[in-house]
Structures are given as structure tokens and as C-alpha cells.
Motif scaffolding. Structure first.
Motif, PDB file in Angstrom:
ATOM      1  N   ALA A  79     -12.483 -12.046  12.344  1.00 25.07           N
ATOM      2  CA  ALA A  79     -11.996 -10.868  12.580  1.00 25.07           C
ATOM      3  C   ALA A  79     -10.469 -10.526  11.777  1.00 25.07           C
ATOM      4  O   ALA A  79     -10.008 -11.400  11.450  1.00 25.07           O
ATOM      5  N   TRP A  80     -10.438  -9.162  11.388  1.00 21.74           N
ATOM      6  CA  TRP A  80      -9.444  -8.665  10.439  1.00 21.74           C
ATOM      7  C   TRP A  80      -9.414  -7.400  10.734  1.00 21.74           C
ATOM      8  O   TRP A  80     -10.200  -6.397  10.750  1.00 21.74           O
ATOM      9  N   ALA A  81      -7.969  -7.164  10.445  1.00 28.01           N
ATOM     10  CA  ALA A  81      -7.374  -5.660  10.472  1.00 28.01           C
ATOM     11  C   ALA A  81      -8.141  -5.087   9.303  1.00 28.01           C
ATOM     12  O   ALA A  81      -7.901  -5.678   7.980  1.00 28.01           O
ATOM     13  N   ARG A  82      -8.737  -3.801   9.094  1.00 31.11           N
ATOM     14  CA  ARG A  82      -9.498  -3.396   7.901  1.00 31.11           C
ATOM     15  C   ARG A  82      -8.983  -1.839   7.714  1.00 31.11           C
ATOM     16  O   ARG A  82     -10.006  -1.011   8.382  1.00 31.11           O
ATOM     17  N   PRO A  83      -7.925  -1.403   7.460  1.00 30.72           N
ATOM     18  CA  PRO A  83      -7.545  -0.034   7.002  1.00 30.72           C
ATOM     19  C   PRO A  83      -8.758   0.475   5.944  1.00 30.72           C
ATOM     20  O   PRO A  83      -9.246  -0.483   5.155  1.00 30.72           O
ATOM     21  N   PHE A  84      -8.940   1.643   6.194  1.00 29.42           N
ATOM     22  CA  PHE A  84     -10.105   2.240   5.107  1.00 29.42           C
ATOM     23  C   PHE A  84      -9.244   2.507   3.803  1.00 29.42           C
ATOM     24  O   PHE A  84      -8.039   2.740   3.540  1.00 29.42           O
ATOM     25  N   SER A  85      -9.818   2.202   2.699  1.00 23.90           N
ATOM     26  CA  SER A  85      -9.570   2.200   1.417  1.00 23.90           C
ATOM     27  C   SER A  85      -9.646   3.823   0.932  1.00 23.90           C
ATOM     28  O   SER A  85     -10.535   4.459   1.449  1.00 23.90           O
ATOM     29  N   LYS A  86      -9.318   3.990  -0.013  1.00 25.93           N
ATOM     30  CA  LYS A  86      -9.442   5.644  -0.763  1.00 25.93           C
ATOM     31  C   LYS A  86     -10.689   5.701  -0.841  1.00 25.93           C
ATOM     32  O   LYS A  86     -11.269   6.787  -0.631  1.00 25.93           O
ATOM     33  N   ALA A  87     -11.551   4.955  -1.379  1.00 22.78           N
ATOM     34  CA  ALA A  87     -12.862   4.935  -1.920  1.00 22.78           C
ATOM     35  C   ALA A  87     -13.718   5.096  -0.400  1.00 22.78           C
ATOM     36  O   ALA A  87     -14.556   5.861  -0.448  1.00 22.78           O
ATOM     37  N   ASP A  88     -13.273   4.385   0.666  1.00 25.46           N
ATOM     38  CA  ASP A  88     -13.935   4.164   2.171  1.00 25.46           C
ATOM     39  C   ASP A  88     -13.878   5.973   2.471  1.00 25.46           C
ATOM     40  O   ASP A  88     -14.832   6.510   2.932  1.00 25.46           O
TER      41      ASP A  88
ATOM     42  N   PHE B  38     -19.704  -2.039   4.065  1.00 24.77           N
ATOM     43  CA  PHE B  38     -20.409  -3.064   4.905  1.00 24.77           C
ATOM     44  C   PHE B  38     -22.103  -3.371   5.017  1.00 24.77           C
ATOM     45  O   PHE B  38     -22.537  -4.243   5.716  1.00 24.77           O
ATOM     46  N   ASP B  39     -22.635  -2.526   4.050  1.00 26.88           N
ATOM     47  CA  ASP B  39     -24.056  -2.463   3.969  1.00 26.88           C
ATOM     48  C   ASP B  39     -24.468  -3.892   3.477  1.00 26.88           C
ATOM     49  O   ASP B  39     -23.903  -4.528   2.696  1.00 26.88           O
ATOM     50  N   GLY B  40     -25.379  -4.548   4.207  1.00 30.70           N
ATOM     51  CA  GLY B  40     -25.671  -5.860   3.817  1.00 30.70           C
ATOM     52  C   GLY B  40     -24.982  -7.053   4.204  1.00 30.70           C
ATOM     53  O   GLY B  40     -25.101  -8.217   3.890  1.00 30.70           O
ATOM     54  N   TYR B  41     -23.960  -6.788   4.916  1.00 33.28           N
ATOM     55  CA  TYR B  41     -22.806  -7.651   5.397  1.00 33.28           C
ATOM     56  C   TYR B  41     -22.842  -7.716   6.976  1.00 33.28           C
ATOM     57  O   TYR B  41     -22.941  -6.542   7.712  1.00 33.28           O
ATOM     58  N   ALA B  42     -22.729  -9.096   7.636  1.00 33.69           N
ATOM     59  CA  ALA B  42     -23.090  -9.147   9.089  1.00 33.69           C
ATOM     60  C   ALA B  42     -21.657  -8.902   9.622  1.00 33.69           C
ATOM     61  O   ALA B  42     -20.949 -10.103   9.845  1.00 33.69           O
ATOM     62  N   ALA B  43     -21.151  -7.613   9.740  1.00 39.96           N
ATOM     63  CA  ALA B  43     -20.030  -7.375  10.741  1.00 39.96           C
ATOM     64  C   ALA B  43     -20.050  -5.898  10.793  1.00 39.96           C
ATOM     65  O   ALA B  43     -20.526  -5.281  10.213  1.00 39.96           O
ATOM     66  N   VAL B  44     -19.242  -5.681  12.033  1.00 35.48           N
ATOM     67  CA  VAL B  44     -19.191  -4.331  12.442  1.00 35.48           C
ATOM     68  C   VAL B  44     -17.537  -3.800  12.533  1.00 35.48           C
ATOM     69  O   VAL B  44     -16.815  -4.680  12.426  1.00 35.48           O
TER      70      VAL B  44
ATOM     71  N   PRO C  47     -16.382  13.526  10.029  1.00 36.93           N
ATOM     72  CA  PRO C  47     -14.949  12.991  10.397  1.00 36.93           C
ATOM     73  C   PRO C  47     -14.638  11.608  10.258  1.00 36.93           C
ATOM     74  O   PRO C  47     -15.475  10.587  10.439  1.00 36.93           O
ATOM     75  N   ILE C  48     -13.491  11.059   9.950  1.00 39.07           N
ATOM     76  CA  ILE C  48     -12.989   9.963   9.469  1.00 39.07           C
ATOM     77  C   ILE C  48     -12.122   9.127  10.872  1.00 39.07           C
ATOM     78  O   ILE C  48     -11.456   9.843  11.637  1.00 39.07           O
ATOM     79  N   PRO C  49     -12.934   8.129  11.250  1.00 37.67           N
ATOM     80  CA  PRO C  49     -12.462   7.534  12.619  1.00 37.67           C
ATOM     81  C   PRO C  49     -10.836   7.113  12.233  1.00 37.67           C
ATOM     82  O   PRO C  49     -10.453   6.972  11.388  1.00 37.67           O
ATOM     83  N   ASP C  50      -9.962   7.727  13.247  1.00 40.41           N
ATOM     84  CA  ASP C  50      -8.617   7.285  13.175  1.00 40.41           C
ATOM     85  C   ASP C  50      -8.287   6.194  14.087  1.00 40.41           C
ATOM     86  O   ASP C  50      -8.941   5.605  14.650  1.00 40.41           O
ATOM     87  N   GLY C  51      -6.780   5.939  13.935  1.00 38.35           N
ATOM     88  CA  GLY C  51      -6.315   4.799  14.771  1.00 38.35           C
ATOM     89  C   GLY C  51      -6.752   3.395  13.700  1.00 38.35           C
ATOM     90  O   GLY C  51      -7.086   3.493  12.518  1.00 38.35           O
ATOM     91  N   GLU C  52      -6.370   2.432  14.546  1.00 39.77           N
ATOM     92  CA  GLU C  52      -6.337   0.918  13.832  1.00 39.77           C
ATOM     93  C   GLU C  52      -7.966   0.493  13.829  1.00 39.77           C
ATOM     94  O   GLU C  52      -8.513   0.608  14.837  1.00 39.77           O
ATOM     95  N   ILE C  53      -8.187   0.007  12.785  1.00 38.87           N
ATOM     96  CA  ILE C  53      -9.457  -0.357  12.386  1.00 38.87           C
ATOM     97  C   ILE C  53      -9.606  -2.089  12.510  1.00 38.87           C
ATOM     98  O   ILE C  53      -9.068  -2.385  11.530  1.00 38.87           O
ATOM     99  N   VAL C  54     -10.472  -2.634  13.040  1.00 40.09           N
ATOM    100  CA  VAL C  54     -10.752  -3.895  13.168  1.00 40.09           C
ATOM    101  C   VAL C  54     -12.239  -4.412  12.902  1.00 40.09           C
ATOM    102  O   VAL C  54     -12.953  -3.944  13.350  1.00 40.09           O
ATOM    103  N   ALA C  55     -12.349  -5.136  11.557  1.00 40.70           N
ATOM    104  CA  ALA C  55     -13.580  -5.730  11.386  1.00 40.70           C
ATOM    105  C   ALA C  55     -13.902  -6.952  12.461  1.00 40.70           C
ATOM    106  O   ALA C  55     -13.036  -7.963  12.204  1.00 40.70           O
ATOM    107  N   VAL C  56     -15.295  -7.340  12.592  1.00 42.22           N
ATOM    108  CA  VAL C  56     -15.574  -8.385  13.310  1.00 42.22           C
ATOM    109  C   VAL C  56     -16.833  -8.898  12.642  1.00 42.22           C
ATOM    110  O   VAL C  56     -17.741  -8.307  12.720  1.00 42.22           O
ATOM    111  N   LYS C  57     -16.945 -10.139  12.561  1.00 41.41           N
ATOM    112  CA  LYS C  57     -18.336 -10.846  11.799  1.00 41.41           C
ATOM    113  C   LYS C  57     -19.017 -10.794  13.085  1.00 41.41           C
ATOM    114  O   LYS C  57     -18.766 -11.247  14.214  1.00 41.41           O
ATOM    115  N   THR C  58     -20.533 -10.622  12.760  1.00 41.33           N
ATOM    116  CA  THR C  58     -21.525 -10.706  13.607  1.00 41.33           C
ATOM    117  C   THR C  58     -22.491 -12.000  13.092  1.00 41.33           C
ATOM    118  O   THR C  58     -22.028 -12.521  11.897  1.00 41.33           O
TER     119      THR C  58
END
Length: 97
Positions: A39-48, A90-96, A56-67
């Protein structure tokens, strides 16, 4: 109404698990078991942000978690739980997020 969790909330949950340590990955706060980050903090990049377009862009802190697998990721997302989502990066990557 559901309360948004913060990076500190995520840290508290992660650190309650056995053998978890906290560190950094790509200059962001992350949680590991051994050398494996799960798991890791995952702020959005400019490309994201650009990929959201008119959505709408989700606001607040974003955390990625592997599945465990892509199947588990899709099953989790299919439940429609508040706060769980994915992005094109994250397409094709096992994380949400």
C-alpha cells in the motif's frame, strides 16, 4: 455518509498488521511486509488528472492497495463500495485506489 480516510488512517490500519513497516516508495509514504510494498500514498499526476476529462476528480488523499489478483480487483470494484476505484494508469495492475 462515509468518512474519507487519510494517509494517517491508512497507516494506522497497515501498521496494525503483523510484520508491517513504513517507509517511502517513489517519494511517497508506503507500507511493506519485508521488501514487498502493498500500500502506498498515490497522489494524482498531471497526466492522471488530464485523463479524468470532464469527470469529477476524487479529492482528498489517495492510497493505492495491491490486491491478490486482477480477478480480486474486479470483484472488489464490482461491489461498489464507497471510496474504491481505479484509474487508467492501473489498467492491468492488481491494485485499487
Amino acid at each position: 455518509m462515509h468518512r474519507r480516510i487519510t494517509d494517517d488512517d491508512a497507516a494506522q490500519i497497515a501498521m496494525a498488521l503483523p510484520e508491517v513497516t513504513e517507509g517511502t516508495q517513489f517519494s511517497n509514504r508506503a507500507w511493506f511486509i519485508g521488501k514487498n510494498g502493498f500500500a502506498w500514498a498515490r497522489p494524482f499526476s498531471k497526466a492522471d488528472i488530464k485523463r479524468f476529462g470532464d469527470e469529477p476528480i476524487p479529492d482528498g488523499e489517495i492510497v493505492a492497495v495491491k490486491t491478490q489478483s486482477l480477478h480480486h480487483k474486479e470483484a472488489l470494484l464490482a461491489e461498489g463500495l464507497p471510496g474504491f476505484f481505479t484509474i487508467e494508469h492501473f489498467d492491468g495492475y492488481a491494485a485499487v485506489l
